[in-house]
Design an enzyme around this catalytic site. Structure first.
Site, PDB file in Angstrom:
ATOM      1  N   HIS A  10      -4.461  -6.591 -17.491  1.00 13.47           N
ATOM      2  CA  HIS A  10      -3.855  -6.929 -18.780  1.00 13.47           C
ATOM      3  C   HIS A  10      -3.207  -8.291 -18.680  1.00 13.47           C
ATOM      4  CE1 HIS A  10      -1.073  -4.565 -16.296  1.00 13.47           C
ATOM      5  NE2 HIS A  10      -0.094  -5.296 -16.813  1.00 13.47           N
ATOM      6  N   HIS A  19     -12.639  -0.836 -17.772  1.00 14.90           N
ATOM      7  CA  HIS A  19     -11.600  -0.778 -16.727  1.00 14.90           C
ATOM      8  C   HIS A  19     -11.909  -1.724 -15.569  1.00 14.90           C
ATOM      9  CE1 HIS A  19      -8.311   1.154 -14.463  1.00 14.90           C
ATOM     10  NE2 HIS A  19      -9.052   0.830 -13.422  1.00 14.90           N
ATOM     11  N   HIS A  30      -4.829  -1.530 -14.749  1.00 16.10           N
ATOM     12  CA  HIS A  30      -5.930  -1.924 -15.645  1.00 16.10           C
ATOM     13  C   HIS A  30      -5.572  -3.344 -16.079  1.00 16.10           C
ATOM     14  CE1 HIS A  30      -8.760  -0.778 -19.219  1.00 16.10           C
ATOM     15  NE2 HIS A  30      -8.447  -2.066 -19.369  1.00 16.10           N
ATOM     16  N   CYS A  67      -7.058   2.558 -20.474  1.00 21.63           N
ATOM     17  CA  CYS A  67      -8.394   3.020 -20.896  1.00 21.63           C
ATOM     18  C   CYS A  67      -8.250   3.934 -22.110  1.00 21.63           C
ATOM     19  CB  CYS A  67      -9.090   3.778 -19.774  1.00 21.63           C
ATOM     20  SG  CYS A  67      -9.844   2.738 -18.508  1.00 21.63           S
ATOM     21  N   CYS A  71      -6.284   6.491 -16.461  1.00 20.89           N
ATOM     22  CA  CYS A  71      -5.735   5.178 -16.825  1.00 20.89           C
ATOM     23  C   CYS A  71      -5.257   5.160 -18.277  1.00 20.89           C
ATOM     24  CB  CYS A  71      -6.784   4.095 -16.593  1.00 20.89           C
ATOM     25  SG  CYS A  71      -6.254   2.482 -17.175  1.00 20.89           S
ATOM     26  N   GLY A  99       4.067  -7.605  -9.138  1.00 26.59           N
ATOM     27  CA  GLY A  99       4.817  -6.713 -10.023  1.00 26.59           C
ATOM     28  C   GLY A  99       3.938  -5.918 -10.961  1.00 26.59           C
ATOM     29  N   HIS A 119      -0.194 -10.419 -20.334  1.00 30.83           N
ATOM     30  CA  HIS A 119       0.992 -10.369 -21.187  1.00 30.83           C
ATOM     31  C   HIS A 119       1.052 -11.645 -22.019  1.00 30.83           C
ATOM     32  CE1 HIS A 119       3.278  -7.172 -18.849  1.00 30.83           C
ATOM     33  NE2 HIS A 119       2.458  -7.580 -17.908  1.00 30.83           N
TER      34      HIS A 119
HETATM   35  P1  AMP Z   1       2.663  -4.804 -15.443  1.00 30.29           P
HETATM   36  O1  AMP Z   1       4.008  -4.502 -14.849  1.00 30.29           O
HETATM   37  O2  AMP Z   1       2.299  -6.254 -15.437  1.00 30.29           O
HETATM   38  O3  AMP Z   1       1.601  -3.921 -14.834  1.00 30.29           O
HETATM   39  O4  AMP Z   1       2.788  -4.448 -16.971  1.00 30.29           O
HETATM   40  C1  AMP Z   1       2.560  -3.182 -17.501  1.00 30.29           C
HETATM   41  C2  AMP Z   1       3.147  -3.200 -18.876  1.00 30.29           C
HETATM   42  O5  AMP Z   1       2.615  -2.111 -19.589  1.00 30.29           O
HETATM   43  C3  AMP Z   1       4.667  -3.084 -18.916  1.00 30.29           C
HETATM   44  O6  AMP Z   1       5.204  -4.212 -19.568  1.00 30.29           O
HETATM   45  C4  AMP Z   1       4.898  -1.783 -19.689  1.00 30.29           C
HETATM   46  O7  AMP Z   1       6.014  -1.854 -20.529  1.00 30.29           O
HETATM   47  C5  AMP Z   1       3.598  -1.651 -20.460  1.00 30.29           C
HETATM   48  N1  AMP Z   1       3.212  -0.298 -20.838  1.00 30.29           N
HETATM   49  C6  AMP Z   1       3.134   0.801 -20.034  1.00 30.29           C
HETATM   50  N2  AMP Z   1       2.694   1.862 -20.725  1.00 30.29           N
HETATM   51  C7  AMP Z   1       2.470   1.427 -21.998  1.00 30.29           C
HETATM   52  C8  AMP Z   1       2.017   2.053 -23.197  1.00 30.29           C
HETATM   53  N3  AMP Z   1       1.688   3.352 -23.241  1.00 30.29           N
HETATM   54  N4  AMP Z   1       1.923   1.300 -24.315  1.00 30.29           N
HETATM   55  C9  AMP Z   1       2.258   0.002 -24.291  1.00 30.29           C
HETATM   56  N5  AMP Z   1       2.673  -0.636 -23.194  1.00 30.29           N
HETATM   57  C10 AMP Z   1       2.802   0.061 -22.073  1.00 30.29           C
HETATM   58 ZN    ZN Z   2      -8.287   1.526 -17.400  1.00 29.72          ZN
END
Ligand code: AMP
Ligand code: ZN
Length: 116
Positions: A102, A47, A100, A8, A5, A95, A104
């Site tokens: 998160h 996680h 993990h 993580c 992940c 989407g 936004h």
């Molecule tokens: P989601 O589509 O809601 O799962 O959002 C995942 C988000 O993680 C997307 O907006 C990606 O641009 C962001 N993302 C993926 N990898 C990274 C990373 N290494 N650092 C920062 N953001 C990331």
């Molecule tokens: Zn994770």
């Protein structure tokens, strides 16, 4: 910790990403592909695949910490007056691409509704 992940790894600092917020349970960092002038991701250090998994695991208090962190960051970024959006995509139709949990934090421009 999920060995595969990416979030993580960001949380445990094995992948370097500048953190915009850090507490014992929560970290936040800039989204790598920002969808607004301000786009921050707020995650639990531990996680959980999504918000449902966290809630079902009895860690509901952690949800409050994540949202409190988000509002603190929004204030720090100067978004209180203009407003902002908090969203947690869940599963395929939501989407979600990173499995993990998160949240936004999006701000700095008017955001359309409904989302696409
Ligand atoms: P989601 O589509 O809601 O799962 O959002 C995942 C988000 O993680 C997307 O907006 C990606 O641009 C962001 N993302 C993926 N990898 C990274 C990373 N290494 N650092 C920062 N953001 C990331
Ligand atoms: Zn994770």
């Amino acid at each position: 910790m999920d060995a595969d992940c990416i979030f993580c790894k960001i949380a445990n600092r094995s992948i370097p990403a500048p953190l915009v917020f850090e507490s014992p349970d929560v970290v936040a960092f800039q989204d790598i592909n920002p969808q607004a002038p301000q786009h921050v991701l707020i995650i639990p250090r531990e996680h959980y695949a999504n918000v449902g998994e966290l809630a079902r695991s009895g860690q509901q208090a952690l949800l409050g910490k994540i949202l409190s962190a988000a509002t603190e960051i929004a204030t720090k970024l100067g978004l209180d007056a203009s407003g902002y959006r908090l969203v947690t995509n869940t599963g395929k139709d939501g989407g979600q691409t990173v499995k993990h949990l998160h949240v936004h934090l999006l701000g700095g421009r008017p955001l359309g509704w409904p989302p696409g």
